[in-house]
Design a protein around this motif. Structure first.
Motif, PDB file in Angstrom:
ATOM      1  N   PRO A 263      -5.190  -7.288  -5.045  1.00 41.57           N
ATOM      2  CA  PRO A 263      -4.060  -6.354  -5.052  1.00 41.57           C
ATOM      3  C   PRO A 263      -3.073  -6.623  -6.180  1.00 41.57           C
ATOM      4  O   PRO A 263      -2.994  -7.734  -6.719  1.00 41.57           O
ATOM      5  N   ASN A 264      -2.319  -5.590  -6.512  1.00 41.51           N
ATOM      6  CA  ASN A 264      -1.453  -5.594  -7.682  1.00 41.51           C
ATOM      7  C   ASN A 264      -0.023  -6.064  -7.389  1.00 41.51           C
ATOM      8  O   ASN A 264       0.647  -6.617  -8.243  1.00 41.51           O
TER       9      ASN A 264
ATOM     10  N   SER B 199      -1.531   4.695  -0.727  1.00 39.95           N
ATOM     11  CA  SER B 199      -2.919   4.883  -1.119  1.00 39.95           C
ATOM     12  C   SER B 199      -3.777   3.732  -0.620  1.00 39.95           C
ATOM     13  O   SER B 199      -3.405   2.562  -0.744  1.00 39.95           O
ATOM     14  N   ASP B 200      -4.946   4.104  -0.087  1.00 41.26           N
ATOM     15  CA  ASP B 200      -5.907   3.098   0.353  1.00 41.26           C
ATOM     16  C   ASP B 200      -6.497   2.369  -0.862  1.00 41.26           C
ATOM     17  O   ASP B 200      -7.056   1.283  -0.726  1.00 41.26           O
ATOM     18  N   ASP B 201      -6.328   2.968  -2.043  1.00 40.01           N
ATOM     19  CA  ASP B 201      -6.818   2.302  -3.268  1.00 40.01           C
ATOM     20  C   ASP B 201      -6.120   0.965  -3.489  1.00 40.01           C
ATOM     21  O   ASP B 201      -6.634   0.101  -4.192  1.00 40.01           O
ATOM     22  N   PHE B 202      -4.915   0.820  -2.910  1.00 39.35           N
ATOM     23  CA  PHE B 202      -4.192  -0.444  -3.066  1.00 39.35           C
ATOM     24  C   PHE B 202      -4.791  -1.553  -2.190  1.00 39.35           C
ATOM     25  O   PHE B 202      -4.401  -2.704  -2.304  1.00 39.35           O
ATOM     26  N   ASN B 203      -5.686  -1.173  -1.291  1.00 41.39           N
ATOM     27  CA  ASN B 203      -6.399  -2.184  -0.512  1.00 41.39           C
ATOM     28  C   ASN B 203      -7.594  -2.660  -1.323  1.00 41.39           C
ATOM     29  O   ASN B 203      -8.742  -2.344  -1.021  1.00 41.39           O
ATOM     30  N   GLU B 204      -7.319  -3.384  -2.395  1.00 43.94           N
ATOM     31  CA  GLU B 204      -8.401  -3.794  -3.286  1.00 43.94           C
ATOM     32  C   GLU B 204      -8.587  -5.307  -3.199  1.00 43.94           C
ATOM     33  O   GLU B 204      -7.771  -6.009  -2.605  1.00 43.94           O
TER      34      GLU B 204
ATOM     35  N   VAL C  88       0.834  -1.204   0.000  1.00 44.68           N
ATOM     36  CA  VAL C  88       0.000   0.000   0.000  1.00 44.68           C
ATOM     37  C   VAL C  88       0.867   1.252   0.000  1.00 44.68           C
ATOM     38  O   VAL C  88       0.378   2.354  -0.191  1.00 44.68           O
TER      39      VAL C  88
ATOM     40  N   GLU D  31      -1.240  -5.329   4.986  1.00 44.97           N
ATOM     41  CA  GLU D  31      -0.647  -4.204   4.257  1.00 44.97           C
ATOM     42  C   GLU D  31       0.870  -4.233   4.363  1.00 44.97           C
ATOM     43  O   GLU D  31       1.425  -4.577   5.399  1.00 44.97           O
TER      44      GLU D  31
END
Ligand SMILES: Cc1cc2nc3c(=O)[nH]c(=O)nc-3n(C[C@H](O)[C@H](O)[C@H](O)COP(=O)(O)OP(=O)(O)OC[C@H]3O[C@@H](n4cnc5c(N)ncnc54)[C@H](O)[C@@H]3O)c2cc1C
Ligand code: SF4
Lengths: 99, 435
Positions: free
Chosen positions: B100-101, B92-97, B73, B209
């Motif tokens: 994950p990538n 970014s909290d967007d990485f908590n999907e 993250v 994370e």
């Protein structure tokens, strides 16, 4: 200012690692020489396992037991024929637990 | 002696070899994979960040059972001098999907998992077996391999060389040149164990994370090099690598650099109290696009690090290895499906497919970067980091000096260190290489 570090003892680092040494069959050999080339001499500092050492006659010797098989010495000294480099036999050598 | 003949033999059970073996075996091909280590991963070293997209293309549901440490993250880039770091952080909290990538992994564990998938797909995997030689027919075509375990030749229609950066077989058979000291970096790495909660606290993380730090600067003592610090679940991987040519010219010791990095005031508190459980060393291909060798021939293809497929600028290697292994497997399967022989002409399909992938496009984009960083290492890895630190400190210290004078002092320091022309030319060349 530079960060003060006392030269670390590589033996202490290697002590953490697992090896299966193929006793009596070293996978790297140094060709007998009178004076080492600059690259061969550099290996006494550059080899990450400190396998290469200069003896009191100024020649470079190897003890490959702690070798991590990185290939640095091969890249520096195989082409000139100063060292002979092979992989250990299957299963022998360094065994990384984590890598 | 193994009497059977295989559709394909894969040499090596690292990222590229596993991808190739899995791709071919899961399409029903008869595959033999040979690995010199006691178990897959026992010889392999990585930071390690693993990129999900490239693995998903091989094993879509890998998240169900792959040994993943943390999903990332936060990424930090640090430019370090001896007492400070100037940095950029992106979190970014967007990485908590849901998917994950990027993940941190531990290679020895990951490679064992990948190898189980390869076996489940139907490949025969033999460990503790060093391939000693490629076997050729009178025309020079590769027809199989010799190992230190079996007497004679093990035959196959095609051999996939996934033997890693220090691959002996391809270079000894003169299929490609040996890496040069200026096209490979030597990296050393340690595994520092700490309780999970301590890592969470130190990096402000929760759950799975993770946070990674990439660092450059005076820590490489003017050599072309990078350091890293990655969080795993209950450990921190950290290491540093520099070009072999620089190490040799400067007679520097990698373990000294590693200990300097660990003792840097910005790093020391992050690993305080940790228990070190392993010290590893490995080469990394750094030559980029210009160092890519001939990739195929009669009866053989080469994939992964052995083919120098590594993006040193972005620190990507395992994904290029996995992707080149997969593409080689797909190309070979296509040739076989057409019942065509594994000739140089037919295996050229592998290169065509690779040229159209992100691998070759990315490496081409940065083709001038390795040479630029190498010839200017003193400036990029020593002078600039020091200047950046001075500039930041000058900017932040409130000491009654008028701001305009502070700016002048910073500019003057840059020009003194590198000359106006030097600064402009470095900037232009960097911009062009990055373009
Ligand atoms: C310190 C470090 C940090 C890195 N960090 C990252 C990162 O964060 N992210 C990333 O994507 N990449 C990273 N990389 C790069 C990544 O590790 C490599 O690109 C990747 O491992 C290459 O995979 P490969 O399959 O080509 O080679 P390898 O993984 O090296 O596999 C080669 C295999 O072949 C076997 N082998 C070789 N010769 C023989 C033989 N004659 N007979 C039998 N078996 C043989 C070896 O034992 C080995 O298992 C890093 C590398 C290092 C060294
Ligand atoms: S392969 Fe690496 S660790 Fe082994 S002796 Fe050579 S330089 Fe040292």
């Amino acid at each position: 200012m530079t960060i003060a570090v006392t030269e670390p003892r590589v033996e202490d680092k290697l002590y953490q690692n697992r090896y299966l040494v193929d006793a009596g069959r070293p996978h790297i050999k140094v060709r007998p020489h009178v004076t080492p080339s600059a690259n061969l001499l550099a290996l006494t500092r550059v080899c990450p396992a400190k396998c290469y050492e200069e003896n009191d006659k100024g020649q470079v010797e190897i003890t490959a037991d702690g070798c991590m098989e990185c290939g640095t010495c091969r890249v520096l000294c195989e082409a000139s024929g100063e060292i002979e480099w092979n992989y250990p036999r299957g299963g022998f050598g360094v065994l990384f637990k984590f890598g | 002696m193994i009497e059977e003949k295989f559709d394909a033999i894969v040499i090596g059970a690292g990222m590229s070899g596993n991808a190739a073996a899995y791709t071919m075996a899961s399409r029903g091909m008869k595959v033999l994979q040979l690995e010199r280590g006691e178990y897959p991963g026992s010889k392999n070293v990585q930071g390690a960040i693993m990129y999900a997209d490239m693995l998903e293309k091989i094993i879509p549901d890998f998240r169900d059972d792959a040994p993943l440490e943390r999903h990332l993250v936060e990424q930090r880039f640090w430019m370090m001098d001896d007492t400070s770091h100037t940095g950029m952080h992106y979190r970014s909290d967007d990485f908590n999907e849901a998917k994950p990538n990027r993940y941190t992994i531990i290679r020895a564990q990951f490679d064992k998992w990948f190898s189980r998938k390869v076996r489940a797909a139907g490949a025969t995997v033999l460990c503790e077996t060093t391939v000693t030689e490629l076997a050729h027919d009178t025309s020079g075509k590769v027809i199989g391999v010799r190992t230190d375990r079996t007497g004679g030749v093990i035959f196959a229609d095609v051999v996939v060389l996934a033997e890693g950066v220090n691959g002996l077989l391809g270079t000894r058979a003169e299929l490609r040149e040996m890496p040069k000291p200026e096209t490979v970096a030597l990296a050393v790495k340690e595994m520092h164990f700490l309780p999970e909660e301590v890592i969470d606290q130190r990096f402000g993380l929760k759950g799975d994370e993770g946070c990674v730090i990439e660092a450059a600067g005076t820590i490489s003592r003017g050599m072309t090099g990078l350091a890293f610090l990655y969080t795993n679940k209950e450990s921190i991987s950290l290491g540093i690598g520099c070009l072999v040519s620089d190490f040799a010219a400067k007679m520097e010791s990698p373990y000294v650099l590693l200990d300097m990095f660990k003792n840097h005031p910005s790093v020391r508190p992050l690993i305080k109290g940790s228990e070190v459980k392993e010290y590893a060393a490995h080469l990394i291909p750094e030559g980029g696009y210009k160092a890519i060798p001939q990739l195929f021939g009669d009866g053989w293809v080469v994939v992964g690090d052995a083919a120098q497929l590594n993006n040193a600028v972005h620190r990507e290697g395992s994904n290029l290895a996995m992707t080149s292994g997969r593409i080689a497997g797909e190309a070979i399967f296509q040739v076989k499906s057409r019942r065509d022989p594994m000739t140089r002409e037919n295996l050229a399909l592998y290169k065509t497919m690779l040229d159209n992938s992100f691998i070759v496009k990315d490496l081409k984009k940065y083709k001038d970067m390795p040479a630029l960083l190498h010839t200017n290492s003193q400036h990029f890895f020593k002078t600039y980091p020091q200047l950046m630190s001075q500039a930041a400190q000058n900017f932040m210290r409130v000491d009654g000096t008028p701001k305009i004078d502070k700016e002048k002092a910073t500019t003057a320091a840059f020009i003194r260190a590198r000359s106006r022309w030097g600064l402009v030319s470095d900037a232009v060349r960097l911009a062009f290489a990055w373009r």
